[in-house]
Design an enzyme around this catalytic site. Structure first.
Site, PDB file in Angstrom:
ATOM      1  N   GLY A  10       0.835  -1.206   0.000  1.00  0.00           N
ATOM      2  CA  GLY A  10       0.000   0.000   0.000  1.00  0.00           C
ATOM      3  C   GLY A  10       0.867   1.251   0.000  1.00  0.00           C
ATOM      4  O   GLY A  10       2.104   1.177   0.000  1.00  0.00           O
ATOM      5  N   PHE A  11       0.192   2.368   0.042  1.00  0.00           N
ATOM      6  CA  PHE A  11       0.877   3.659  -0.024  1.00  0.00           C
ATOM      7  C   PHE A  11       1.840   3.835   1.161  1.00  0.00           C
ATOM      8  O   PHE A  11       3.061   3.987   0.974  1.00  0.00           O
ATOM      9  CB  PHE A  11      -0.206   4.747  -0.093  1.00  0.00           C
ATOM     10  CG  PHE A  11       0.191   6.082   0.422  1.00  0.00           C
ATOM     11  CD1 PHE A  11       1.306   6.749  -0.075  1.00  0.00           C
ATOM     12  CD2 PHE A  11      -0.573   6.698   1.418  1.00  0.00           C
ATOM     13  CE1 PHE A  11       1.664   8.005   0.403  1.00  0.00           C
ATOM     14  CE2 PHE A  11      -0.224   7.947   1.902  1.00  0.00           C
ATOM     15  CZ  PHE A  11       0.899   8.594   1.405  1.00  0.00           C
ATOM     16  N   ASN A  32      -2.737  -8.567  -0.142  1.00  0.00           N
ATOM     17  CA  ASN A  32      -3.585  -9.271  -1.116  1.00  0.00           C
ATOM     18  C   ASN A  32      -3.764  -8.449  -2.393  1.00  0.00           C
ATOM     19  O   ASN A  32      -4.522  -8.825  -3.286  1.00  0.00           O
ATOM     20  CB  ASN A  32      -4.952  -9.634  -0.518  1.00  0.00           C
ATOM     21  CG  ASN A  32      -5.790  -8.408  -0.191  1.00  0.00           C
ATOM     22  OD1 ASN A  32      -5.350  -7.273  -0.367  1.00  0.00           O
ATOM     23  ND2 ASN A  32      -6.996  -8.635   0.295  1.00  0.00           N
ATOM     24  N   GLY A  36      -3.535  -2.339  -2.280  1.00  0.00           N
ATOM     25  CA  GLY A  36      -2.091  -2.248  -2.475  1.00  0.00           C
ATOM     26  C   GLY A  36      -1.778  -2.512  -3.938  1.00  0.00           C
ATOM     27  O   GLY A  36      -2.563  -3.167  -4.630  1.00  0.00           O
ATOM     28  N   LEU A  76      -0.364  -2.849   8.969  1.00  0.00           N
ATOM     29  CA  LEU A  76      -0.900  -1.700   8.230  1.00  0.00           C
ATOM     30  C   LEU A  76      -2.068  -2.079   7.328  1.00  0.00           C
ATOM     31  O   LEU A  76      -2.746  -1.196   6.796  1.00  0.00           O
ATOM     32  CB  LEU A  76       0.214  -1.066   7.367  1.00  0.00           C
ATOM     33  CG  LEU A  76       1.010   0.085   7.998  1.00  0.00           C
ATOM     34  CD1 LEU A  76       1.686  -0.341   9.285  1.00  0.00           C
ATOM     35  CD2 LEU A  76       2.065   0.601   7.025  1.00  0.00           C
ATOM     36  N   THR A  95     -11.819  -7.043   6.927  1.00  0.00           N
ATOM     37  CA  THR A  95     -10.381  -6.745   6.960  1.00  0.00           C
ATOM     38  C   THR A  95      -9.999  -6.137   8.301  1.00  0.00           C
ATOM     39  O   THR A  95      -9.027  -6.541   8.931  1.00  0.00           O
ATOM     40  CB  THR A  95     -10.016  -5.752   5.838  1.00  0.00           C
ATOM     41  OG1 THR A  95     -10.525  -6.252   4.625  1.00  0.00           O
ATOM     42  CG2 THR A  95      -8.528  -5.545   5.737  1.00  0.00           C
ATOM     43  N   TYR A 149     -16.231   2.458   9.752  1.00  0.00           N
ATOM     44  CA  TYR A 149     -14.762   2.501   9.767  1.00  0.00           C
ATOM     45  C   TYR A 149     -14.258   2.854  11.166  1.00  0.00           C
ATOM     46  O   TYR A 149     -13.393   2.178  11.730  1.00  0.00           O
ATOM     47  CB  TYR A 149     -14.291   3.533   8.731  1.00  0.00           C
ATOM     48  CG  TYR A 149     -12.804   3.580   8.542  1.00  0.00           C
ATOM     49  CD1 TYR A 149     -12.082   2.432   8.234  1.00  0.00           C
ATOM     50  CD2 TYR A 149     -12.115   4.780   8.663  1.00  0.00           C
ATOM     51  CE1 TYR A 149     -10.713   2.477   8.053  1.00  0.00           C
ATOM     52  CE2 TYR A 149     -10.742   4.836   8.484  1.00  0.00           C
ATOM     53  CZ  TYR A 149     -10.052   3.692   8.185  1.00  0.00           C
ATOM     54  OH  TYR A 149      -8.700   3.750   8.012  1.00  0.00           O
ATOM     55  N   LYS A 153     -12.234   0.308  13.678  1.00  0.00           N
ATOM     56  CA  LYS A 153     -10.858   0.596  14.109  1.00  0.00           C
ATOM     57  C   LYS A 153     -10.792   0.765  15.632  1.00  0.00           C
ATOM     58  O   LYS A 153      -9.805   0.393  16.272  1.00  0.00           O
ATOM     59  CB  LYS A 153     -10.309   1.839  13.404  1.00  0.00           C
ATOM     60  CG  LYS A 153     -10.061   1.638  11.925  1.00  0.00           C
ATOM     61  CD  LYS A 153      -9.089   0.511  11.635  1.00  0.00           C
ATOM     62  CE  LYS A 153      -7.722   0.986  11.283  1.00  0.00           C
ATOM     63  NZ  LYS A 153      -6.797  -0.104  10.879  1.00  0.00           N
TER      64      LYS A 153
END
Ligand code: UDP
Length: 336
Positions: A10-11, A32, A36, A76, A95, A149, A153
Site C-alpha cells: 500500500g501507499f 492481497n 495495495g 498496516l 479486513t 470505519y 478501528k
C-alpha cells in the site's frame, strides 16, 4: 531485525518497507493487492532482504509462518479511504476486525511485538480540538455507513489492549491523521491527490459540502519515521499515539492553494455530500491531533508544512504523468 509489514504494497506500507530496507533490516510483506499495488514495491522485489507473499491477512495458514519468523509486525493492512468503506462495508469490517484478530492471536501465540495502525477516524465527530489520545470518541448511528470505519478501528484498539492485558502481548497503537505523499491515489477518495490531479487536468476541483470542514495533512516520510521510532521505544509499548501534523486547513482553502500552486485554470465547484458519496453520509467536521504525547515519548515533530507537502506531491504527479506520456501510457495515470 526481521519485520513483517501487512499491507506493505500500500501507499504507507511501501514507504515503510523502503525505510526499513535502507536501514539494513529484512522485510517480509503480506498483501492481497486489493488496494495495495505491485507497482508501489516493484523496485523492491529484487532486493535481497525483501520478500513478498501475496495472500490475505484473513488466512491464518499464510500468516502463521510469517509471524513465527519475524521479530516484529507492522500491521498496516486495512480498508482504505472513505469511498471504499462506504461502497464495501463487508470487506471493510472483515479486513479491519477479522484481519486484526488473526494478527493479534498469532502474535500472542508466538510472543511477537505488534504495532497496529489505527486512525484519526476513531475520534469521530468529537468537536473538542485538538484530539488527545484519551479524549472521548463520538460516533454517529450504525445507519450511517461512514461510521463503520471508526467503530471497526476502535474495536481493533480494544482488541489490542485486551491482548496486551490478558496475553501480555507487546503492542503499540498509532492513530494516523490524513497521511499524504507520492504513490497515494485519489481512487479511494483522498482529497489531496484528487485536487492535484483535477488541477493538472484542468478539470473542476470538487469541494464536497461547505468546504469549511478542515483537516491536517501529514507527510508520509514523517509518519514512517514516527512508526519506526515508536517501534524502538520501550516507553511506547501498551500506549496509543496520534501521528500527524498540527497545521490545519479548511478544504476550500486547500482547493484554492492547489489551484494557485499548480497555476491551473480549473474552476472550484461545490458538490453536496449526497451527490459525492451517493448515500446517507456524514462528514467529520474538523480533525487536528494533539502531538504532545508522541513528542514527549519519541521527540516527534512533523518536518513538512502543507506548502512543502503540496509542492512535493505536485512535482511527483507531474513527473509521473510525464513518464506515462513518454511510455505511451498517455492519460492512464491522469484518469484514475
Ligand atoms: N473531499 C473533497 N473533495 C474530494 C475528496 C474529498 O472536498 O474530491 C473532502 C472530504 O469530504 C473530507 C476531506 O476532503 O471533508 C478529506 O477527505 P479524505 O477522503 O481525503 O479524508 P477523510 O479525512 O475524509 O478520511
Amino acid at each position: 531485525m526481521k519485520y513483517l509489514v501487512t499491507g506493505g504494497a500500500g501507499f504507507i506500507g511501501s514507504h515503510l518497507c523502503e525505510y526499513l530496507l535502507d536501514r539494513g533490516h529484512r522485510v517480509h510483506v503480506i498483501d492481497n493487492l486489493s488496494t495495495g499495488r505491485l507497482e508501489n514495491i516493484d523496485h523492491l522485489l529484487d532486493h535481497p532482504r525483501f520478500r513478498l507473499t501475496v495472500d490475505s491477512i484473513l488466512n491464518p495458514f499464510a500468516m502463521e509462518p510469517l509471524i513465527q519468523d519475524t521479530d516484529m509486525v507492522f500491521h498496516l493492512a486495512a480498508a482504505v479511504g472513505v469511498k471504499l468503506v462506504i461502497e464495501q462495508p463487508v470487506a471493510t469490517m472483515e479486513t479491519n476486525l477479522m484481519g486484526t484478530e488473526v494478527v493479534l492471536k498469532l502474535a500472542a501465540k508466538h510472543g511477537t511485538k505488534v504495532l497496529i495502525s489505527s486512525t484519526s477516524e476513531v475520534y469521530g465527530k468529537n468537536s473538542k480540538l485538538p484530539f488527545a489520545e484519551d479524549d472521548d470518541c463520538t460516533y454517529g448511528p450504525s445507519t450511517t455507513g461512514r461510521w463503520c470505519y471508526a467503530y471497526s478501528k476502535a474495536l481493533d484498539e480494544f482488541m489490542a489492549f485486551a491482548y496486551m492485558q490478558e496475553r501480555r502481548l507487546p503492542v503499540i497503537i498509532t492513530r494516523l491523521f490524513n497521511t499524504v505523499g507520492p504513490r497515494q491515489t485519489g481512487r479511494y477518495g483522498m482529497v489531496i491527490p484528487r485536487f492535484i490531479r483535477q488541477a493538472l487536468d484542468s478539470k473542476p476541483i470538487t469541494v464536497y459540502g461547505s468546504g469549511r470542514q478542515s483537516r491536517s495533512f501529514t507527510w508520509v516520510g514523517d509518519v514512517v519515521q514516527a512508526l519506526f521510532d515508536l517501534s524502538e521505544s520501550e516507553a511506547a509499548v501498551g500506549q496509543v499515539f496520534n501521528v500527524g501534523n498540527d497545521e490545519r486547513v479548511a478544504i476550500e482553502d486547500l482547493a484554492q492553494k492547489v489551484k494557485l500552486m499548480t497555476g491551473s485554470a480549473s474552476r472550484i465547484v461545490y458538490i453536496p455530500y449526497e451527490q459525492a458519496y451517493n448515500r446517507n453520509y456524514e462528514d467529520m467536521e474538523h480533525r487536528l491531533p494533539s502531538l504532545r504525547k508522541i513528542n514527549r515519548v519519541i521527540g516527534y515533530r512533523p518536518t513538512m508544512d502543507l506548502e512543502r507537502i503540496l509542492r512535493q506531491i505536485i512535482e511527483h504527479m507531474r513527473r509521473e504523468a510525464g513518464s506515462a506520456k513518454a511510455a505511451g501510457g498517455n492519460s492512464l495515470l491522469l484518469s484514475r
